[in-house]
Enzyme design. Structure first.
Site, PDB file in Angstrom:
ATOM      1  N   HIS A 171      -3.874  -5.017  -0.304  1.00  0.00           N
ATOM      2  CA  HIS A 171      -3.473  -5.568   0.998  1.00  0.00           C
ATOM      3  C   HIS A 171      -3.572  -7.091   0.948  1.00  0.00           C
ATOM      4  CE1 HIS A 171      -3.213  -1.878   3.441  1.00  0.00           C
ATOM      5  NE2 HIS A 171      -4.110  -1.417   2.568  1.00  0.00           N
ATOM      6  N   GLU A 222      -2.646  -9.150   3.123  1.00  0.00           N
ATOM      7  CA  GLU A 222      -3.003  -9.649   4.457  1.00  0.00           C
ATOM      8  C   GLU A 222      -4.507  -9.574   4.716  1.00  0.00           C
ATOM      9  OE1 GLU A 222      -2.579  -5.235   5.152  1.00  0.00           O
ATOM     10  OE2 GLU A 222      -1.710  -6.748   3.824  1.00  0.00           O
ATOM     11  N   CYS A 233       0.827  -1.197   0.000  1.00  0.00           N
ATOM     12  CA  CYS A 233       0.000   0.000   0.000  1.00  0.00           C
ATOM     13  C   CYS A 233       0.872   1.263   0.000  1.00  0.00           C
ATOM     14  CB  CYS A 233      -0.973  -0.033   1.176  1.00  0.00           C
ATOM     15  SG  CYS A 233      -2.343   1.147   1.031  1.00  0.00           S
TER      16      CYS A 233
END
Length: 216
Positions: free
Chosen positions: A198, A200, A100
């Site tokens: 992202h 994650e 990001c």
């Protein structure tokens, strides 16, 4: 005081905020501008105890480095400069993954705060216009995948994004996303990788990307 002496002084006074370097293969740079806990938990689910650290020697000793970022570009760059990390990150020789804002700071510049970046990726970061909802928030697809980072990831797989600024399409692009127009949603140059999305927060497929990074 010279930059080298400032870095030495900084690192003599700092240590890993969480975890121990011994045996660690992954270090997540903890410089005050990252959603680092969610990334650490994502690696934990992969069986890896990633270390959170702002210590330059620990970062340089890691097998893999994660450069996260959430927030405003100029403020984040100031924090990197205060710790000397702005000079160190571009010199790293192990695989580095920017996520990001971390990816955006690895570019030449950003319109956010008129920020000069680290210059790793030869591309500028621009802001989406008012023709679309800003920030782009939610799921969108990635395609034109060109790296081992995406092994096992199919074209037009969905990833989770939250951002108002984007890296322009460029030679370093290894993934593309369309929002108002096509832009680079992932970048690669030498040992440096960056993703705008992202991983994650992108479920099973995002976890695959993190595992692929570990396998580089």
């Amino acid at each position: 005081m010279s930059l080298d002496k400032e870095i030495l002084k900084y690192n003599s006074e700092s240590s890993s905020p969480s975890g121990k370097l011994e045996g660690a293969s992954v270090v997540i740079i903890d410089y005050g501008a990252g959603n680092i806990k969610s990334i650490q938990f994502a690696f934990k689910r992969l069986g890896v105890d990633a270390v959170l650290s702002n210590n330059i020697y620990e970062i340089k000793a890691a097998d893999k480095v994660i450069f996260p970022g959430v927030g405003e570009a100029s403020s984040a760059m100031k924090m990197l400069q205060e710790s000397g990390l702005d000079k160190v990150i571009p010199t790293l020789t192990q695989p580095v993954l920017g996520i990001c804002l971390g990816m955006q700071l690895m570019c030449n510049s950003s319109e956010e705060g008129n920020t000069k970046g680290l210059g790793i990726f030869d591309v500028a970061v621009k802001k989406f216009s008012n023709a679309v909802k800003v920030p782009q928030m939610g799921w969108n697809v990635i395609y034109n995948l060109k790296s081992d980072l995406f092994t096992g990831i199919k074209e037009k797989e969905f990833m989770y994004l939250v951002h108002s600024f984007y890296a322009e399409s460029c030679e370093d692009a290894i993934a593309t996303t369309d929002y108002e127009f096509e832009y680079a949603s992932a970048l690669k140059k030498d040992n440096f990788y960056g993703v705008q999305f992202h991983p994650e927060k992108s479920g099973v497929e995002g976890a695959k990307i993190l595992q692929n990074f570990l396998n580089l």
